[in-house]
Design a protein around this motif. Structure first.
Motif, PDB file in Angstrom:
ATOM      1  N   PRO A 124      -9.488   2.478  -8.197  1.00  0.00           N
ATOM      2  CA  PRO A 124      -9.841   3.610  -9.079  1.00  0.00           C
ATOM      3  C   PRO A 124     -11.048   4.396  -8.563  1.00  0.00           C
ATOM      4  O   PRO A 124     -11.006   5.633  -8.498  1.00  0.00           O
ATOM      5  CB  PRO A 124     -10.163   2.945 -10.417  1.00  0.00           C
ATOM      6  N   GLY A 125     -12.111   3.683  -8.169  1.00  0.00           N
ATOM      7  CA  GLY A 125     -13.302   4.360  -7.666  1.00  0.00           C
ATOM      8  C   GLY A 125     -13.019   5.120  -6.388  1.00  0.00           C
ATOM      9  O   GLY A 125     -13.467   6.248  -6.199  1.00  0.00           O
ATOM     10  N   ALA A 126     -12.233   4.487  -5.497  1.00  0.00           N
ATOM     11  CA  ALA A 126     -11.929   5.122  -4.218  1.00  0.00           C
ATOM     12  C   ALA A 126     -11.141   6.399  -4.437  1.00  0.00           C
ATOM     13  O   ALA A 126     -11.388   7.416  -3.779  1.00  0.00           O
ATOM     14  CB  ALA A 126     -11.158   4.156  -3.326  1.00  0.00           C
ATOM     15  N   TRP A 171     -11.240   8.274  -7.090  1.00  0.00           N
ATOM     16  CA  TRP A 171     -12.154   9.280  -7.654  1.00  0.00           C
ATOM     17  C   TRP A 171     -12.941   9.952  -6.524  1.00  0.00           C
ATOM     18  O   TRP A 171     -13.069  11.175  -6.485  1.00  0.00           O
ATOM     19  CB  TRP A 171     -13.102   8.631  -8.670  1.00  0.00           C
ATOM     20  N   LEU A 172     -13.455   9.119  -5.608  1.00  0.00           N
ATOM     21  CA  LEU A 172     -14.235   9.687  -4.499  1.00  0.00           C
ATOM     22  C   LEU A 172     -13.361  10.533  -3.589  1.00  0.00           C
ATOM     23  O   LEU A 172     -13.791  11.552  -3.058  1.00  0.00           O
ATOM     24  CB  LEU A 172     -14.903   8.571  -3.684  1.00  0.00           C
ATOM     25  N   VAL A 219     -10.583  12.239  -4.457  1.00  0.00           N
ATOM     26  CA  VAL A 219     -10.163  13.495  -5.084  1.00  0.00           C
ATOM     27  C   VAL A 219     -11.358  14.411  -5.359  1.00  0.00           C
ATOM     28  O   VAL A 219     -11.251  15.628  -5.250  1.00  0.00           O
ATOM     29  CB  VAL A 219      -9.393  13.219  -6.390  1.00  0.00           C
ATOM     30  N   PHE A 220     -12.507  13.837  -5.699  1.00  0.00           N
ATOM     31  CA  PHE A 220     -13.627  14.686  -6.117  1.00  0.00           C
ATOM     32  C   PHE A 220     -14.787  14.718  -5.131  1.00  0.00           C
ATOM     33  O   PHE A 220     -15.826  15.299  -5.406  1.00  0.00           O
ATOM     34  CB  PHE A 220     -14.108  14.267  -7.509  1.00  0.00           C
ATOM     35  N   PHE A 221     -14.626  14.062  -3.969  1.00  0.00           N
ATOM     36  CA  PHE A 221     -15.645  14.209  -2.933  1.00  0.00           C
ATOM     37  C   PHE A 221     -15.038  14.621  -1.588  1.00  0.00           C
ATOM     38  O   PHE A 221     -15.439  15.623  -1.011  1.00  0.00           O
ATOM     39  CB  PHE A 221     -16.463  12.914  -2.779  1.00  0.00           C
TER      40      PHE A 221
END
Lengths: 269, 301
Positions: free
Chosen positions: B34-36, B38-39, B41-43
């Motif tokens: 999940p965290g990966a 997020w990073l 898509v949004f980083f």
């Protein structure tokens, strides 16, 4: 005392004196914030202490939009903190406790957001939102998404540090005492890691609450507290801003002092 | 380790837990996912979008849409049009970093070795500025450095400033604000490095007839290097991209690259703004790489 001893004593005192002066430099603006929360400004122009009053404290929500902006900042801060802390803590567990391919890449991806200037992070997100057709929908949710992104790395680093310092023999002992993996996690690992998770959550909230540069790019018409302050700085600063600043300072100070006392008590008991 | 394996009694534990406690298997990926995402898509994706935006045809607009024309001239325009601001950003950020080292090193050193029972209190005081808003604190400097402030009075009395000299709205004010804002990021990593340093090493230096200065240069400084590198990066990078200090404490003549990027985005000139943003990031990555390499090799010498 020998001459060398005297010189050393003097040197130590000088280093301490210099350190105290630097601390003063770091703390004087906080003192100004507290002082100005009691200011009754004579005019909207200029930023000087004119007269003492308690009115700002009894009428915090006086300036238009001030309290709304604080509410929005708290909402975004809480939501972003919950999501960032959950995702970040899971990532930290994966990084410390599991083997997988691409660990180097994961490390870089976690580190890079912390090493990029905020203006670059913000403009990248804005470029994404605009090309994905969200230019008209910038607001609460785009700010939330941005805040989770930059809080995530800080959560991973904080929780990782706590996990890495944890003695694995404690968990082995639990397993030896017939606890299954689930019980071991909730009764041993989680309580031991919890202070790290709590610290990460507090850090996330304060990063989110205080962020301006990224928020300013992706906020559309939504006004968070830092954006309210920014707008006010152009028009004339209502003293109530300093009341909010003082309350923030006192709350955070209270949390840190309570935490400090708690850990001391635990050390003694 | 699966739940079934955990039921194996202690006597039958097959794998003695050795040096590497890390588990293999899918769980690691699942925890990371999940965290990966997020990073990603949004980083990561936004950075790619930023680069592609920087190559759009600048004649488009946000609502009419942009055309991808690999318009490399955006970069030429950005660097030619905003060269002074770019240069100024690095100059101010560099000066603020040097000032933060000069102020932060003695402070970190004092906390690590001289503070005794005041250590925890001093550490809390170092992070105390974070307890209240960055913007409000920067606004406080407007008052402290203002013409009615006591700093200007003192400086005028001491003849450091002329009778109508100013502190506010000068490069000095901007650098003071930058140094102030990022000083804790310098002090904390420096302290973390110095705290691990065994004071007996300093005594050993003195026993071997080194002067305090030599001991500092040959023992303290090399051992503090990781903290110094981390601290300078944590100060320099955000300072180079900052525009708050320049806007609140400076003048149009102290504008930094952040001011221009923000204003260009606000005005809707996305391609040039994106090109400027990518240029800033590239310049920082280049500088940081050279710096880390050099400080790394110096450490070995």
């Amino acid at each position: 005392m020998s001459r060398l001893g005297t010189r050393r004593w003097l040197g130590d005192r000088l280093v301490m004196l210099f350190a105290v002066l630097v601390l003063l430099y770091m703390l004087v603006p906080v003192g100004v914030v507290i002082l100005m929360s009691f200011n009754q400004p004579a005019s909207r122009q200029g930023y000087t202490f004119d007269a003492f009053t308690l009115d700002n404290w009894t009428n915090i929500c006086g300036p238009y939009q001030l309290c709304d902006s604080v509410t929005i900042s708290i909402q975004i801060g809480l939501l972003a903190t919950v999501v960032a802390t959950a995702l970040g803590a899971l990532m930290a567990f994966a990084m410390v406790r599991h083997r997988f391919r691409g660990r180097g890449t994961a490390n870089v991806a976690i580190f890079l957001p912390m090493a990029s200037p905020e203006i670059v992070l913000g403009s990248s997100l804005l470029a994404l939102f605009v090309s994905a057709g969200f230019a008209g929908q910038l607001g609460f949710w785009t700010i939330f998404v941005a805040h989770v992104m930059f809080c995530l790395s800080f959560v991973v680093v904080t929780v990782k540090a706590r996990l890495a310092g944890l003695d694995p023999r404690l968990e082995q002992a639990a397993m030896d005492l017939y606890a299954n993996e689930w019980q071991t996690f909730w009764r041993v690992t989680f309580p031991l890691v919890f202070p790290g998770i709590l610290a990460a959550a507090l850090l996330s909230f304060s990063l989110s609450f205080d962020d301006f540069i990224i928020t300013n790019l992706v906020s559309g018409q939504t006004v968070t507290f830092p954006m309210f302050v920014w707008g006010a700085a152009q028009r004339g600063i209502p003293p109530q801003i300093n009341v909010v600043g003082t309350i923030m300072f006192l709350l955070a100070l209270a949390l840190v002092v309570i935490g400090e006392l708690n850990s001391r008590r635990r050390l003694r008991g | 380790m699966s739940a079934a394996a955990a039921h194996v009694g202690p006597g039958e534990q097959q794998v003695p837990q050795g040096q590497d406690e890390r588990k293999r298997g899918l769980t690691g990926y699942l925890l990371l996912l999940p965290g990966a995402l997020w990073l990603l898509v949004f980083f990561v994706v936004p950075l790619v979008t930023l680069i592609s935006t920087s190559l759009y045809d600048p004649s488009g607009s946000v609502f009419a849409g942009y055309e991808m024309t690999f318009h490399w001239r955006n970069y030429v325009d950005a660097v030619q049009g905003y060269g002074p601001q770019l240069w100024r950003s690095f100059l101010y950020a560099g000066t603020a970093t040097v000032a933060a080292v000069l102020l932060g090193f003695p402070l970190a050193y004092a906390i690590a070795f001289k503070a005794g029972r005041w250590k925890n209190l001093m550490l809390i005081l170092v992070i105390a500025p974070f307890f209240t808003s960055f913007l409000i604190r920067t606004l406080s400097w407007q008052m402290l450095l203002g013409d009615n402030g006591w700093l200007v009075d003192i400086f005028r009395t001491l003849q450091i400033l002329g009778p109508d000299g100013h502190l506010l709205a000068t490069p000095f004010a901007v650098v003071t604000g930058l140094t102030y804002n990022f000083l804790p990021f310098m002090v904390l990593p420096l302290y973390a490095s110095l705290e691990k340093l065994d004071p007996r090493l300093l005594e050993a230096g003195a026993d071997l007839y080194a002067t305090p200065l030599t001991t500092f240069r040959k023992v303290t400084l090399p051992l503090a290097m990781p903290g110094l590198v981390a601290g300078t990066l944590l100060t320099f990078i955000p300072a180079a991209g900052d525009y708050i200090n320049s806007e609140l404490l400076g003048t149009p003549n102290t504008r930094m690259i952040g001011n221009e990027i923000q204003d260009l985005f606000a005005a809707g000139s996305y391609p040039v703004a994106a090109a400027l943003s990518v240029t800033l990031m590239a310049a920082i990555v280049a500088l940081v790489t050279v710096y880390v390499r050099r400080s790394g090799s110096e450490e070995l010498v």
